[in-house]
Motif scaffolding. Structure first.
Motif, PDB file in Angstrom:
ATOM      1  N   ARG A 574     -79.555  53.361  17.631  1.00 54.78           N
ATOM      2  CA  ARG A 574     -79.094  54.795  17.726  1.00 54.78           C
ATOM      3  C   ARG A 574     -79.750  54.861  19.216  1.00 54.78           C
ATOM      4  NH1 ARG A 574     -82.433  56.779  12.954  1.00 54.78           N
ATOM      5  NH2 ARG A 574     -83.770  56.416  13.980  1.00 54.78           N
ATOM      6  N   ARG A 575     -80.484  54.335  20.013  1.00 56.49           N
ATOM      7  CA  ARG A 575     -80.499  54.482  21.389  1.00 56.49           C
ATOM      8  C   ARG A 575     -78.696  53.950  22.026  1.00 56.49           C
ATOM      9  NH1 ARG A 575     -85.619  53.041  20.916  1.00 56.49           N
ATOM     10  NH2 ARG A 575     -85.311  51.140  21.164  1.00 56.49           N
ATOM     11  N   GLU A 576     -79.026  52.608  21.692  1.00 59.22           N
ATOM     12  CA  GLU A 576     -77.857  51.530  22.023  1.00 59.22           C
ATOM     13  C   GLU A 576     -76.689  52.570  21.736  1.00 59.22           C
ATOM     14  OE1 GLU A 576     -76.052  47.288  20.941  1.00 59.22           O
ATOM     15  OE2 GLU A 576     -77.979  47.648  20.724  1.00 59.22           O
ATOM     16  N   LEU A 577     -76.303  53.494  20.338  1.00 62.23           N
ATOM     17  CA  LEU A 577     -75.188  53.720  20.324  1.00 62.23           C
ATOM     18  C   LEU A 577     -75.359  55.397  21.901  1.00 62.23           C
ATOM     19  CD1 LEU A 577     -72.790  54.432  18.357  1.00 62.23           C
ATOM     20  CD2 LEU A 577     -74.371  55.636  17.402  1.00 62.23           C
ATOM     21  N   ALA A 578     -76.369  56.063  21.995  1.00 58.31           N
ATOM     22  CA  ALA A 578     -76.579  56.975  22.398  1.00 58.31           C
ATOM     23  C   ALA A 578     -75.846  56.347  24.229  1.00 58.31           C
ATOM     24  CB  ALA A 578     -77.978  57.621  22.504  1.00 58.31           C
ATOM     25  N   GLN A 579     -76.778  55.547  24.318  1.00 59.45           N
ATOM     26  CA  GLN A 579     -75.865  54.991  25.832  1.00 59.45           C
ATOM     27  C   GLN A 579     -74.291  54.370  25.484  1.00 59.45           C
ATOM     28  OE1 GLN A 579     -78.482  51.306  26.131  1.00 59.45           O
ATOM     29  NE2 GLN A 579     -80.308  52.917  26.945  1.00 59.45           N
ATOM     30  N   GLU A 580     -74.058  54.246  24.736  1.00 59.83           N
ATOM     31  CA  GLU A 580     -72.960  53.869  24.702  1.00 59.83           C
ATOM     32  C   GLU A 580     -72.081  54.987  25.118  1.00 59.83           C
ATOM     33  OE1 GLU A 580     -69.922  50.335  25.141  1.00 59.83           O
ATOM     34  OE2 GLU A 580     -72.048  50.640  24.417  1.00 59.83           O
ATOM     35  N   ARG A 581     -71.966  55.883  24.150  1.00 60.06           N
ATOM     36  CA  ARG A 581     -71.290  57.412  24.026  1.00 60.06           C
ATOM     37  C   ARG A 581     -72.038  57.706  25.987  1.00 60.06           C
ATOM     38  NH1 ARG A 581     -73.345  60.027  18.842  1.00 60.06           N
ATOM     39  NH2 ARG A 581     -71.813  58.777  17.256  1.00 60.06           N
ATOM     40  N   ALA A 582     -72.893  57.566  26.056  1.00 64.10           N
ATOM     41  CA  ALA A 582     -73.455  58.548  27.363  1.00 64.10           C
ATOM     42  C   ALA A 582     -72.213  57.755  28.272  1.00 64.10           C
ATOM     43  CB  ALA A 582     -74.736  58.694  27.783  1.00 64.10           C
ATOM     44  N   ALA A 583     -72.312  56.281  28.226  1.00 65.04           N
ATOM     45  CA  ALA A 583     -71.236  55.179  29.239  1.00 65.04           C
ATOM     46  C   ALA A 583     -70.095  55.646  29.338  1.00 65.04           C
ATOM     47  CB  ALA A 583     -71.689  54.125  28.513  1.00 65.04           C
ATOM     48  N   ARG A 584     -69.670  55.864  27.566  1.00 63.67           N
ATOM     49  CA  ARG A 584     -68.276  55.949  27.641  1.00 63.67           C
ATOM     50  C   ARG A 584     -67.108  56.760  28.225  1.00 63.67           C
ATOM     51  NH1 ARG A 584     -66.770  58.118  21.851  1.00 63.67           N
ATOM     52  NH2 ARG A 584     -68.146  56.320  21.066  1.00 63.67           N
ATOM     53  N   PRO A 585     -67.587  57.953  28.926  1.00 62.63           N
ATOM     54  CA  PRO A 585     -67.156  58.607  29.697  1.00 62.63           C
ATOM     55  C   PRO A 585     -66.639  58.004  31.574  1.00 62.63           C
ATOM     56  CG  PRO A 585     -68.511  60.172  28.612  1.00 62.63           C
ATOM     57  CD  PRO A 585     -68.929  58.566  28.250  1.00 62.63           C
ATOM     58  N   SER A 586     -67.631  57.713  31.236  1.00 63.92           N
ATOM     59  CA  SER A 586     -67.636  57.349  32.495  1.00 63.92           C
ATOM     60  C   SER A 586     -66.607  56.058  32.663  1.00 63.92           C
ATOM     61  CB  SER A 586     -69.250  57.246  33.660  1.00 63.92           C
ATOM     62  OG  SER A 586     -69.529  55.715  32.178  1.00 63.92           O
ATOM     63  N   ARG A 587     -66.341  55.324  31.785  1.00 61.40           N
ATOM     64  CA  ARG A 587     -66.303  54.318  31.542  1.00 61.40           C
ATOM     65  C   ARG A 587     -64.251  54.211  31.751  1.00 61.40           C
ATOM     66  NH1 ARG A 587     -69.315  51.193  27.149  1.00 61.40           N
ATOM     67  NH2 ARG A 587     -70.337  49.727  28.482  1.00 61.40           N
ATOM     68  N   GLU A 588     -64.119  55.756  31.356  1.00 56.94           N
ATOM     69  CA  GLU A 588     -62.995  56.302  31.542  1.00 56.94           C
ATOM     70  C   GLU A 588     -62.478  56.512  32.235  1.00 56.94           C
ATOM     71  OE1 GLU A 588     -63.047  57.735  26.287  1.00 56.94           O
ATOM     72  OE2 GLU A 588     -62.985  58.953  27.790  1.00 56.94           O
ATOM     73  N   GLU A 589     -63.239  57.172  32.709  1.00 53.52           N
ATOM     74  CA  GLU A 589     -63.270  57.494  34.673  1.00 53.52           C
ATOM     75  C   GLU A 589     -62.833  56.568  34.803  1.00 53.52           C
ATOM     76  OE1 GLU A 589     -63.789  60.588  35.829  1.00 53.52           O
ATOM     77  OE2 GLU A 589     -63.827  61.346  34.122  1.00 53.52           O
ATOM     78  N   ALA A 590     -63.953  55.392  35.331  1.00 60.73           N
ATOM     79  CA  ALA A 590     -63.236  54.218  36.198  1.00 60.73           C
ATOM     80  C   ALA A 590     -62.346  53.287  35.963  1.00 60.73           C
ATOM     81  CB  ALA A 590     -64.410  53.315  35.846  1.00 60.73           C
ATOM     82  N   LEU A 591     -61.814  53.558  34.545  1.00 57.11           N
ATOM     83  CA  LEU A 591     -60.638  53.572  34.175  1.00 57.11           C
ATOM     84  C   LEU A 591     -59.308  53.675  34.304  1.00 57.11           C
ATOM     85  CD1 LEU A 591     -60.718  52.570  30.170  1.00 57.11           C
ATOM     86  CD2 LEU A 591     -60.231  50.089  31.881  1.00 57.11           C
ATOM     87  N   GLU A 592     -59.561  54.940  34.295  1.00 59.28           N
ATOM     88  CA  GLU A 592     -58.910  55.858  34.954  1.00 59.28           C
ATOM     89  C   GLU A 592     -58.447  55.734  36.571  1.00 59.28           C
ATOM     90  OE1 GLU A 592     -56.574  58.351  34.161  1.00 59.28           O
ATOM     91  OE2 GLU A 592     -56.467  57.735  31.889  1.00 59.28           O
ATOM     92  N   GLU A 593     -59.670  56.077  37.543  1.00 62.75           N
ATOM     93  CA  GLU A 593     -59.736  55.418  38.571  1.00 62.75           C
ATOM     94  C   GLU A 593     -58.976  54.346  39.007  1.00 62.75           C
ATOM     95  OE1 GLU A 593     -63.268  55.357  39.860  1.00 62.75           O
ATOM     96  OE2 GLU A 593     -63.488  57.057  39.910  1.00 62.75           O
ATOM     97  N   ARG A 594     -59.301  53.381  37.973  1.00 57.62           N
ATOM     98  CA  ARG A 594     -57.617  51.759  38.107  1.00 57.62           C
ATOM     99  C   ARG A 594     -56.772  52.189  37.540  1.00 57.62           C
ATOM    100  NH1 ARG A 594     -61.796  47.999  35.311  1.00 57.62           N
ATOM    101  NH2 ARG A 594     -63.915  48.343  36.559  1.00 57.62           N
ATOM    102  N   MET A 595     -55.779  53.157  37.075  1.00 60.44           N
ATOM    103  CA  MET A 595     -55.451  53.321  37.201  1.00 60.44           C
ATOM    104  C   MET A 595     -54.564  54.358  38.119  1.00 60.44           C
ATOM    105  SD  MET A 595     -55.293  53.630  32.792  1.00 60.44           S
ATOM    106  CE  MET A 595     -53.306  54.420  32.485  1.00 60.44           C
ATOM    107  N   VAL A 596     -55.497  54.912  38.759  1.00 59.53           N
ATOM    108  CA  VAL A 596     -54.466  55.381  39.424  1.00 59.53           C
ATOM    109  C   VAL A 596     -53.823  54.806  40.550  1.00 59.53           C
ATOM    110  CG1 VAL A 596     -54.640  57.178  41.773  1.00 59.53           C
ATOM    111  CG2 VAL A 596     -56.163  57.448  39.514  1.00 59.53           C
ATOM    112  N   GLU A 597     -54.558  53.565  40.998  1.00 56.91           N
ATOM    113  CA  GLU A 597     -53.404  53.182  41.931  1.00 56.91           C
ATOM    114  C   GLU A 597     -52.089  52.826  41.714  1.00 56.91           C
ATOM    115  OE1 GLU A 597     -54.221  48.963  44.337  1.00 56.91           O
ATOM    116  OE2 GLU A 597     -55.746  49.778  43.628  1.00 56.91           O
ATOM    117  N   PRO A 598     -52.630  51.963  40.717  1.00 57.86           N
ATOM    118  CA  PRO A 598     -51.135  51.430  39.958  1.00 57.86           C
ATOM    119  C   PRO A 598     -49.664  52.193  39.335  1.00 57.86           C
ATOM    120  CG  PRO A 598     -52.727  50.871  38.404  1.00 57.86           C
ATOM    121  CD  PRO A 598     -53.216  51.127  39.455  1.00 57.86           C
ATOM    122  N   ARG A 599     -50.505  53.389  39.050  1.00 59.27           N
ATOM    123  CA  ARG A 599     -49.174  54.928  39.233  1.00 59.27           C
ATOM    124  C   ARG A 599     -49.166  55.610  40.717  1.00 59.27           C
ATOM    125  NH1 ARG A 599     -53.764  58.061  35.357  1.00 59.27           N
ATOM    126  NH2 ARG A 599     -52.832  57.604  33.178  1.00 59.27           N
ATOM    127  N   ALA A 600     -50.064  55.455  40.887  1.00 61.35           N
ATOM    128  CA  ALA A 600     -49.387  55.398  42.994  1.00 61.35           C
ATOM    129  C   ALA A 600     -47.952  54.794  43.321  1.00 61.35           C
ATOM    130  CB  ALA A 600     -50.352  55.684  43.874  1.00 61.35           C
TER     131      ALA A 600
END
Ligand SMILES: Nc1ncnc2c1ncn2[C@@H]1O[C@H](COP(=O)(O)OP(=O)(O)OP(=O)(O)O)[C@@H](O)[C@H]1O
Length: 832
Positions: A574-600
């Motif tokens: 449960r803890r792992e899942l919660a951590q995973e869930r908590a970390a998911r937005p930030s990972r997605e953010e990070a992915l988005e950020e990484r995509m900014v450059e290629p998009r640009a």
């Protein structure tokens, strides 16, 4: 068992003249032998005295006596644990030679060595003084110990070292003389052999062992043995000779542990009757000296047959004695705790053996009981000594309530009223005649009477004895006489009772009484055996139940452990899942950020494809329903409606996938240019628009990728190439496509790493895939409808042909590898 069928001159009482024939008449009267003193509760209570006597080891008879320390000669070796008895004047410690803890036992006094005088002076003399002074109604001295430990040596002694009984007799007459008062001394001597009472004096008098045993009558707290001979004795030496002769008749035999082992408990009773002016006053006291048979272990004695049976009887009676003391101790402890002390008093099992029945009074705490426990200094007597020490320790915790005898003798029980004087007188004379007839032959052989009879006692029976006579024998004779009278009729009644008939009836009644005793004993033994069996079986069942309960408890404990472990695991997950869930937005953010450059980068390259790619997105925004079509259903069909004129092919070639969302324009099928321009407008607006509403972010991203984001286009081209379907990727992307491909490859690997780091939501990936597929399909069909053979169209067609297969998804967008992988996983397909 040694039966002296015919005693030789030596074995017989050498001078039977010491026993007045006339006095024998009194000896058959029923008197209480051992009775409980009439004491008030709490008065005259004193601790039970227990003396310990240690027999020296073999060859060490001359060991230091009476002193503290370790006796010499204690080194006799044998089987089993080797022990040593260390002593002080009041303590004995049993020490194991091989080491280990020793246990100390306290006693009133500890004796070692062979000297009898000291033991007598300490243990017996006080009891005798109480007897002579009539201070205690009933005193009992018992010698207890294993076989061969010196009980008989102590009680009987040897010629050189007379034991307690000869010394007591000798001192008794001295004390009586000193006192200057007239007394009557009556002696009884009997043995309890195999749980039956045999009269040793009678046997000595008759010159052979009497085969008939005597019944015991327990009358309330008192005990009588009807038929037991009592001998008046006026001098010490007469009493000693009498005792010596009767002792030889006592059952003895050689065993493995003792060449002269006593096979019975021997009881020597001195009864003192107070006489005033030639008449018995009624006050009397008794002192009983008991030489118990020795406890035996069958393994050590190696007894078989009758000796084994004797041994079993001895051990049983001693065990009952021990249990009586235990129960008494329990009851006394309970009483000391007072009311509400908890627990119930125990029944003292005195009736379970003849020995304990005889001493019911003292074994219930009434009277005066003194014990001596006998031990051996032999090295291999560890077990037997230990048992005896424990018995002594138990006994020394008891309290005895003793009091002076009451003025009146114990009354006969209510069920046996004294006979009327006339009838009693008549029966006494009849009985006396009969007895004289019976015993005369035995005495005829003896020398003449040496002493003058005590006239007063002889001629006029004392009133107390007249009363007591009715207790048993009188009762029997009265009944017999009544029966005879009834049978004989008026003539006989008038003329008196026929003595012979009375005698016969009396014998018959006695026989019946004895049979009754046997029946009672048998029934009691059977009941005890049954009870023991029941207890044993109950114990087995209890043991089984206990074991089962233990097993269940163990199982329960194991299950509880497993449960706890599972709960811990679940909590961790449960803890792992919660951590995973908590970390998911930030990972997605990070992915988005990484995509900014290629998009640009894509935006900066002025790629018309990119510009067109957003057009359908914008169109999709205008027609949000497009995003709702399930992949592969409506969209391709709608794609058919998309305009596919050759005039528009150039634009559509540049953005084959971007046109896909135009399926959302199904309401406006004839406005491809509008869609394209919208796409261009979207490109101009930075290419970030055009995500269909209702799609998830990833889906949107996937769709966007399919819709013409530069990187995604490059990736799609590459992915298409990887499928080996249509043209090389560079052909579909042109110059700009090369740049994009290189960048996209690097980003793709990064992205792949990033996406592999985390578990991508399957649903999201699936949606991305389906949306992308939908876009592809729509675009391809649109192009195909045109009959366009552009590279993108060919690519799209190839994908539609299924040549791309699942890898089409990987060609779709940066997310698609994960989506593809996830789908493969879902379908159970391994990556080629
Ligand atoms: N204190 C002692 N000093 C010297 N010899 C002793 C002593 N005690 C016992 N004996 C000797 O040990 C032997 C066995 O003793 P005894 O017969 O008295 O034992 P017991 O306890 O009466 O045995 P059982 O119960 O079998 O009759 C006898 O030969 C006796 O003389």
């Amino acid at each position: 068992m040694t039966e002296q069928e015919d005693l030789g001159e030596d074995a017989r009482i050498s001078d039977v003249s010491e026993i007045e024939p006339r006095r024998l008449r009194y000896s058959e009267e029923v008197l209480p032998l051992h009775w409980s003193d009439a004491v008030q509760p709490g008065k005259c209570v004193r601790p039970l005295k227990v003396y310990a006597r240690i027999k020296p080891a073999l060859g060490a008879a001359a060991a230091p006596e009476g002193g503290a320390g370790i006796s010499a000669g204690a080194a006799a070796a044998g089987e089993g644990p080797q022990q040593l008895l260390q002593t002080t004047s009041t303590e004995i410690s049993q020490v194991l030679r091989c080491g280990g803890n020793s246990m100390a036992y306290s006693f009133t006094r500890v004796f070692e060595g062979s000297d009898q005088e000291e033991f007598y002076g300490t243990a017996i003399e006080p009891l005798l003084e109480e007897l002579v002074g009539l201070r205690t109604g009933s005193s009992v001295f018992m010698a207890y110990g294993a076989s061969g430990t010196g009980k008989s040596y102590t009680m009987q002694g040897t010629a050189a070292q007379p034991g307690m009984i000869p010394r007591t007799l000798s001192r008794l007459y001295q004390l009586l003389e000193e006192r200057g008062k007239e007394h009557q001394v009556q002696l009884c001597f009997y043995e309890v052999y195999e749980n039956r009472v045999y009269d040793l004096l009678q046997s000595a008098r008759l010159g052979k062992r009497q085969a008939q045993h005597l019944p015991i009558q327990v009358l309330g707290a008192n005990c009588c043995v009807p038929g037991l001979l009592r001998c008046h004795c006026t001098a010490a030496d007469a009493g000693q000779r009498l005792y010596a002769a009767a002792s030889r008749i006592r059952t003895q035999s050689a065993t493995h542990t003792n060449s002269e082992s006593s096979r019975s408990h021997a009881v020597f009773t001195i009864q003192l009757l107070e006489v005033e002016q030639g008449a018995v006053t009624g006050r009397s006291a008794t002192l009983s000296l008991v030489d118990l048979a020795g406890a035996e272990r069958a393994g050590r004695t190696k007894n078989v047959g009758s000796k084994l049976r004797e041994s079993a009887n001895i051990n049983t009676s001693l065990s009952v004695l021990g249990r009586c003391l235990e129960a008494l101790r329990h009851n006394q402890a309970l009483a000391a705790r007072g009311p509400g002390g908890g627990g119930a008093p125990r029944v003292i099992p005195v009736r379970e053996s003849s020995l304990t029945s005889l001493f019911k009074g003292v074994l219930t705490g009434q009277g005066n009981l003194v014990l001596s426990v006998h031990l051996s200094q032999h090295g291999d007597e560890y077990d037997t000594n230990r048992h005896t020490l424990r018995f002594g320790a138990l006994a020394s915790r008891l309290q005895m309530a003793a009091a002076a005898p009451a003025a009146a003798p114990p009354q006969p029980p209510a069920g046996l009223p004294p006979l009327p004087p006339s009838q009693q007188q008549q029966q006494q004379s009849t009985q006396g005649r009969a007895k004289r007839q019976r015993v005369q032959p035995a005495f005829e052989e003896q020398p003449p009477i040496a002493e003058a009879p005590e006239e007063g006692v002889d001629e006029e029976p004392e009133p107390d004895t007249r009363q007591l006579k009715a207790v048993a024998q009188g009762e029997v004779e009265a009944r017999a006489a009544a029966a005879v009278e009834a049978e004989a009729g008026p003539d006989v009644q008038g003329g008196g009772v026929d003595v012979n008939v009375v005698e016969a009836l009396r014998a018959q009644v006695q026989q019946l009484q004895q049979q009754l005793v046997v029946v009672e004993e048998t029934a009691r033994a059977a009941a005890v055996a049954e009870w023991e069996e029941l207890v044993a079986s109950g114990r087995d069942e209890l043991e089984e139940a206990r074991q089962r309960a233990e097993q269940l408890e163990e199982q329960l404990a194991a299950a509880a452990k497993e449960l706890a472990a599972a709960q811990r695991e679940a909590a961790a997950l449960r803890r792992e899942l919660a951590q995973e869930r908590a970390a998911r937005p930030s990972r997605e953010e990070a992915l988005e950020e990484r995509m900014v450059e290629p998009r640009a980068a894509a935006g900066g390259s002025q790629d018309p494809v990119a510009g067109q790619a957003r057009a359908p997105a914008a169109g999709a925004e205008q027609h949000p329903e497009a995003g709702r079509h399930p992949p592969g259903t409506e969209a391709p069909a709608q794609g058919d409606d998309a305009p596919g004129t050759s005039g528009r092919r150039a634009e559509e070639e540049r953005a084959p996938l971007a046109a896909l969302p135009s399926s959302g324009n199904q309401q406006q099928p004839h406005q491809p240019a509008g869609g394209a321009s919208a796409g261009r407008a979207g490109a101009a607006g930075g290419g970030s628009t055009g995500r269909p509403r209702g799609s998830s972010k990833r889906t949107g991203a996937g769709a966007a990728a399919g819709e013409g984001a530069p990187g995604r286009v490059a990736h799609a081209a590459e992915g298409t190439s990887a499928t080996g379907t249509a043209d090389p990727p560079q052909q579909g992307t042109g110059r700009h496509g090369h740049t994009c491909k290189a960048e996209a490859t690097g980003r793709r690997s990064k992205r792949r790493r990033a996406t592999e780091d985390c578990e991508v939501d399957e649903e999201a990936a699936g949606k991305a895939h389906t949306t992308t597929k939908q876009a592809h399909t729509a675009g391809a069909e649109e192009l195909g409808a045109d009959g366009g053979a552009g590279r993108h169209a060919g690519q799209g067609q190839a994908e539609l042909d299924g040549t791309a297969g699942d890898d089409m998804a990987t060609a779709d967008a940066g997310k698609t590898p994960v989506a593809g992988r996830t789908r493969r996983k879902r379908q159970g397909v391994r990556k080629p």
